[in-house]
Design an enzyme around this catalytic site. Structure first.
Site, PDB file in Angstrom:
ATOM      1  N   HIS A 120       1.204  -1.415   9.806  1.00  0.00           N
ATOM      2  CA  HIS A 120       1.088  -2.739  10.318  1.00  0.00           C
ATOM      3  C   HIS A 120       1.780  -3.813   9.390  1.00  0.00           C
ATOM      4  CE1 HIS A 120      -2.863  -2.530   8.108  1.00  0.00           C
ATOM      5  NE2 HIS A 120      -2.683  -3.694   7.823  1.00  0.00           N
ATOM      6  N   HIS A 122       1.657  -7.994   8.320  1.00  0.00           N
ATOM      7  CA  HIS A 122       0.783  -9.318   8.369  1.00  0.00           C
ATOM      8  C   HIS A 122       1.711 -10.290   8.440  1.00  0.00           C
ATOM      9  CE1 HIS A 122      -2.940  -7.613   6.579  1.00  0.00           C
ATOM     10  NE2 HIS A 122      -2.186  -6.655   6.167  1.00  0.00           N
TER      11      HIS A 122
END
Length: 160
Positions: A120, A122
């Site tokens: 992922h 941010h």
């Protein structure tokens, strides 16, 4: 004709481990609709949603729908799709929150600070004087997350 994978082979063990990881993974559960989130953006390959423990107002996570723990396991197409999704969401963050800066972070492995083992990115709006952190200290108000998610979705409708 596709060949079945021998579960005792090296490839079979990896396939079983990946399946088990995705069953338990909170981000995979969000993708499957089994865990709540405040979605901001989605396409065929990615999902972006508000971080429930944000570093700053507007902290968004962008993930591939397919499970891969780190950059080393995620497919190249999924990594590229996450980058494209992150760019779109970044434009919406700039429109909605007008932050003077935007931190884009991606961690791989526990030693790097990764806490959810699903690749992922941010997106963290930054202001002068903010502490350089990648993880928040506590949960955000759900109402604020919902409000921001709605504003970002509206802004994304205008992003080409």
């Amino acid at each position: 004709m596709a060949r079945a994978c021998d579960p005792m082979s090296r490839e079979g063990v990896r396939a079983v481990a990946a399946r088990d990881a995705s069953i338990q993974c909170i981000f995979c559960r969000i993708v499957r609709g089994e865990a709540p989130s405040h979605p901001v953006y989605e396409d065929e390959h990615t999902l972006a949603f508000m971080d429930i423990a944000p570093v700053s107002d507007g902290h968004v996570l962008v993930i591939p729908r397919a499970h891969g723990a780190t950059i080393f396991e995620v497919g190249a197409e999924d990594a590229a799709a996450v980058a494209r999704g992150a760019k779109r969401v970044a434009h919406a963050l700039r429109e909605v929150l007008s932050p003077p800066g935007l931190m884009v972070g991606q961690l791989n492995g526990e030693a790097a600070g990764q806490t959810v083992f699903h690749y992922h990115v941010h997106l963290i709006p930054r202001r002068e004087g903010d502490a350089l952190r990648i993880h928040g200290r506590g949960p955000a108000r759900p109402e604020r997350l919902a409000e921001l998610a709605a504003s970002l979705r509206a802004a994304l409708a205008k992003v080409p």
